[in-house]
Scaffold this motif. Sequence first.
Motif, PDB file in Angstrom:
ATOM      1  N   GLN A  12      21.726  63.994  22.266  1.00 53.50           N
ATOM      2  CA  GLN A  12      20.265  63.842  22.332  1.00 53.50           C
ATOM      3  C   GLN A  12      19.693  64.576  23.537  1.00 53.50           C
ATOM      4  N   LEU A  13      20.410  64.515  24.674  1.00 56.34           N
ATOM      5  CA  LEU A  13      19.940  65.254  25.853  1.00 56.34           C
ATOM      6  C   LEU A  13      19.943  66.755  25.596  1.00 56.34           C
ATOM      7  N   ALA A  14      20.981  67.235  24.894  1.00 57.16           N
ATOM      8  CA  ALA A  14      21.045  68.663  24.565  1.00 57.16           C
ATOM      9  C   ALA A  14      19.860  69.055  23.691  1.00 57.16           C
ATOM     10  N   ASP A  15      19.497  68.171  22.733  1.00 57.48           N
ATOM     11  CA  ASP A  15      18.331  68.463  21.895  1.00 57.48           C
ATOM     12  C   ASP A  15      17.057  68.532  22.726  1.00 57.48           C
ATOM     13  N   GLN A  16      16.933  67.666  23.725  1.00 63.59           N
ATOM     14  CA  GLN A  16      15.755  67.705  24.601  1.00 63.59           C
ATOM     15  C   GLN A  16      15.724  68.972  25.452  1.00 63.59           C
ATOM     16  N   LEU A  17      16.918  69.421  25.854  1.00 61.65           N
ATOM     17  CA  LEU A  17      16.977  70.654  26.656  1.00 61.65           C
ATOM     18  C   LEU A  17      16.476  71.860  25.867  1.00 61.65           C
ATOM     19  N   ARG A  18      16.712  71.839  24.534  1.00 59.87           N
ATOM     20  CA  ARG A  18      16.289  72.986  23.723  1.00 59.87           C
ATOM     21  C   ARG A  18      14.771  73.171  23.733  1.00 59.87           C
ATOM     22  N   LYS A  19      14.027  72.153  24.135  1.00 62.91           N
ATOM     23  CA  LYS A  19      12.572  72.266  24.214  1.00 62.91           C
ATOM     24  C   LYS A  19      12.115  72.981  25.490  1.00 62.91           C
ATOM     25  N   ILE A  20      13.069  73.236  26.396  1.00 63.17           N
ATOM     26  CA  ILE A  20      12.755  73.903  27.665  1.00 63.17           C
ATOM     27  C   ILE A  20      13.145  75.364  27.546  1.00 63.17           C
ATOM     28  N   ALA A  21      12.275  76.273  27.962  1.00 62.34           N
ATOM     29  CA  ALA A  21      12.428  77.704  27.693  1.00 62.34           C
ATOM     30  C   ALA A  21      13.777  78.262  28.123  1.00 62.34           C
ATOM     31  N   VAL A  22      14.244  77.930  29.325  1.00 63.15           N
ATOM     32  CA  VAL A  22      15.476  78.562  29.819  1.00 63.15           C
ATOM     33  C   VAL A  22      16.714  78.091  29.056  1.00 63.15           C
ATOM     34  N   PHE A  23      16.613  76.951  28.351  1.00 62.90           N
ATOM     35  CA  PHE A  23      17.753  76.421  27.604  1.00 62.90           C
ATOM     36  C   PHE A  23      17.618  76.647  26.093  1.00 62.90           C
ATOM     37  N   ALA A  24      16.470  77.136  25.647  1.00 62.91           N
ATOM     38  CA  ALA A  24      16.086  77.067  24.229  1.00 62.91           C
ATOM     39  C   ALA A  24      17.140  77.619  23.274  1.00 62.91           C
ATOM     40  N   ASP A  25      17.687  78.796  23.511  1.00 59.43           N
ATOM     41  CA  ASP A  25      18.566  79.442  22.536  1.00 59.43           C
ATOM     42  C   ASP A  25      20.025  79.484  22.978  1.00 59.43           C
ATOM     43  N   LEU A  26      20.402  78.629  23.922  1.00 60.81           N
ATOM     44  CA  LEU A  26      21.804  78.590  24.352  1.00 60.81           C
ATOM     45  C   LEU A  26      22.656  77.885  23.299  1.00 60.81           C
ATOM     46  N   PRO A  27      23.938  78.256  23.169  1.00 65.27           N
ATOM     47  CA  PRO A  27      24.827  77.609  22.190  1.00 65.27           C
ATOM     48  C   PRO A  27      24.954  76.121  22.465  1.00 65.27           C
ATOM     49  N   PRO A  28      25.129  75.306  21.414  1.00 60.62           N
ATOM     50  CA  PRO A  28      25.218  73.849  21.579  1.00 60.62           C
ATOM     51  C   PRO A  28      26.314  73.416  22.541  1.00 60.62           C
ATOM     52  N   GLU A  29      27.475  74.095  22.473  1.00 64.22           N
ATOM     53  CA  GLU A  29      28.568  73.676  23.353  1.00 64.22           C
ATOM     54  C   GLU A  29      28.227  73.897  24.830  1.00 64.22           C
ATOM     55  N   GLU A  30      27.431  74.938  25.139  1.00 61.66           N
ATOM     56  CA  GLU A  30      27.028  75.189  26.521  1.00 61.66           C
ATOM     57  C   GLU A  30      26.053  74.107  26.987  1.00 61.66           C
ATOM     58  N   LEU A  31      25.144  73.707  26.109  1.00 57.28           N
ATOM     59  CA  LEU A  31      24.196  72.656  26.466  1.00 57.28           C
ATOM     60  C   LEU A  31      24.906  71.324  26.679  1.00 57.28           C
ATOM     61  N   VAL A  32      25.870  71.024  25.818  1.00 56.91           N
ATOM     62  CA  VAL A  32      26.605  69.773  25.967  1.00 56.91           C
ATOM     63  C   VAL A  32      27.388  69.772  27.272  1.00 56.91           C
ATOM     64  N   TRP A  33      28.009  70.913  27.604  1.00 57.46           N
ATOM     65  CA  TRP A  33      28.731  70.973  28.886  1.00 57.46           C
ATOM     66  C   TRP A  33      27.757  70.758  30.045  1.00 57.46           C
ATOM     67  N   PHE A  34      26.590  71.384  29.973  1.00 57.53           N
ATOM     68  CA  PHE A  34      25.620  71.269  31.069  1.00 57.53           C
ATOM     69  C   PHE A  34      25.206  69.819  31.273  1.00 57.53           C
ATOM     70  N   VAL A  35      24.832  69.131  30.184  1.00 61.23           N
ATOM     71  CA  VAL A  35      24.366  67.751  30.351  1.00 61.23           C
ATOM     72  C   VAL A  35      25.503  66.834  30.772  1.00 61.23           C
ATOM     73  N   SER A  36      26.763  67.199  30.425  1.00 62.12           N
ATOM     74  CA  SER A  36      27.891  66.366  30.850  1.00 62.12           C
ATOM     75  C   SER A  36      28.096  66.408  32.357  1.00 62.12           C
ATOM     76  N   GLN A  37      27.585  67.455  33.012  1.00 57.34           N
ATOM     77  CA  GLN A  37      27.711  67.572  34.465  1.00 57.34           C
ATOM     78  C   GLN A  37      26.492  67.009  35.194  1.00 57.34           C
ATOM     79  N   CYS A  38      25.505  66.572  34.432  1.00 56.17           N
ATOM     80  CA  CYS A  38      24.258  66.093  35.035  1.00 56.17           C
ATOM     81  C   CYS A  38      24.263  64.571  35.191  1.00 56.17           C
ATOM     82  N   GLN A  39      23.394  64.111  36.044  1.00 57.48           N
ATOM     83  CA  GLN A  39      23.079  62.692  36.149  1.00 57.48           C
ATOM     84  C   GLN A  39      21.668  62.482  35.595  1.00 57.48           C
ATOM     85  N   GLU A  40      21.510  61.430  34.813  1.00 57.48           N
ATOM     86  CA  GLU A  40      20.224  61.143  34.167  1.00 57.48           C
ATOM     87  C   GLU A  40      19.468  60.097  34.985  1.00 57.48           C
TER      88      GLU A  40
END
Length: 469
Positions: A12-40
């Motif tokens: 769900q966080l990866a889906d929210q990231l896709r709404k932000i321009a710099v993350f919009a067209d990145l591959p799903p696996e890259e977005l999932v890795w990014f959010v896994s390193q983040c704190q919410e």
Amino acid sequence: MTETSTPTPPGQLADQLRKIAVFADLPPEELVWFVSQCQEHRIAPGEIMMREGDPAEFMIVMLEGEVRARAERGPADGPVFTMSTGEVSGMLPFSRLKVITVTGRAVVPSHFLTFHVSHFPELFRRLPELVRRLVGLLTDRVRNVTRQEQQHEKLAALGKLSAGLAHELNNPSAAARRSAAALRDCLARLRSAARSTAIGPEDCAKLAKTEEEIRSSLTPAQFKDEFARVEREEAIQSWLESRNVAEPWKLAPHLAEANLTNTDLTRFAEAAGASLSSELTRFATLLEMDRIAEELEHSSARISDLIKAIKEYSYMDQGPVQEVDIQRSIENTLTIMHHKLKRGITVTRDYAPGIPKVMASGSELNQVWTNLIDNAADAMNGSGKLRIRIARENDFVLVEIADTGPGIPAEVKSRIFDPFFTTKGVGEGTGLGLDVVNRIIKNVRGQINVTSVPGDTRFQVRLPIQSTV
């Protein structure tokens, strides 16, 4: 800033990231890795996201909400920065930010991610395209912050100039108001004297001739001190009282100021005869009106000179680039800044004759002189000598502004033209004054350098004579 108690699933966080321009067209696996390193995080209105003085350790991704940040330890009119839904801020790749300089508080309920700088090396390896985009954001942020700080610097400088000009205009305008009130009193006295005189037509010519002779012989009064002035006023008052002149305490100061001698008074009394009281009141009032007219002329001339200087200083109604008379430009700036120099700073001028004009933005050059003169006055703490020299050096016009302040420390001299560098205290300067000066001079292909030892700091500006803009 604490983590959210109920984490959102990474997908769900990866889906929210896709709404932000710099993350919009990145591959799903890259977005999932990014959010896994983040704190919410989720914070309520008024809660703090970041605190001034803390280490800069996190990149921040705003998923929802709004946060406003400002330097709470700085001046109350400092800039306010806003982070809204979809923005990425905080510590970006390759940023040189070391310490958080603002405190950010939520305006509405806010939801965001933080990415710790310790993960940057792996981010560079896994997501190079995202890093490239984040570097673009960093560049935009630096440009926007610089623009805001420059605007704040200009507004602060404008505020200082406005306050000084208001003070300078207030003095002559107040003097003009006092003179107008004094003129009304004079007119009332003249009307009263005209009603009470008993001088006949046959004596008018004699009195008029005596008045003119006395008036032409008068010289400005020069009392060695206030005691001498009071002593002369008392002597004139006694003379008037002995001849039964009405209200001698009112006439005595005006006659003393006009510098009438006992001989002048005796001659006037002989010509006025029985009408001495009313005619001497009339004569003293006319002498006072002469003095008031002179004061009004000086006051209105000062106001006119200031208005002219303001118009020329701002290059009102002129194009962005024009032929600039450097000497007049300097003199207009000195007029505008008179309030800061008049109390204890002596200005000496060394202007070479026949200095050619230069092609430049006149208002921008005036910013240069204003910044340099203002810094010199601050360095001297309001007391010292300001020396201004204008000369020709081959194809350049040289302007040298020197002061007798304590000098620039050797360890900081190489940094004084850097953006945001300042030696002034908190709230006294943004560090953009000399950066603005440097950029303006470079825009006209000029040069600026400084030499400094205690008691002799010199800024030298060289402007090309031929048009290069």
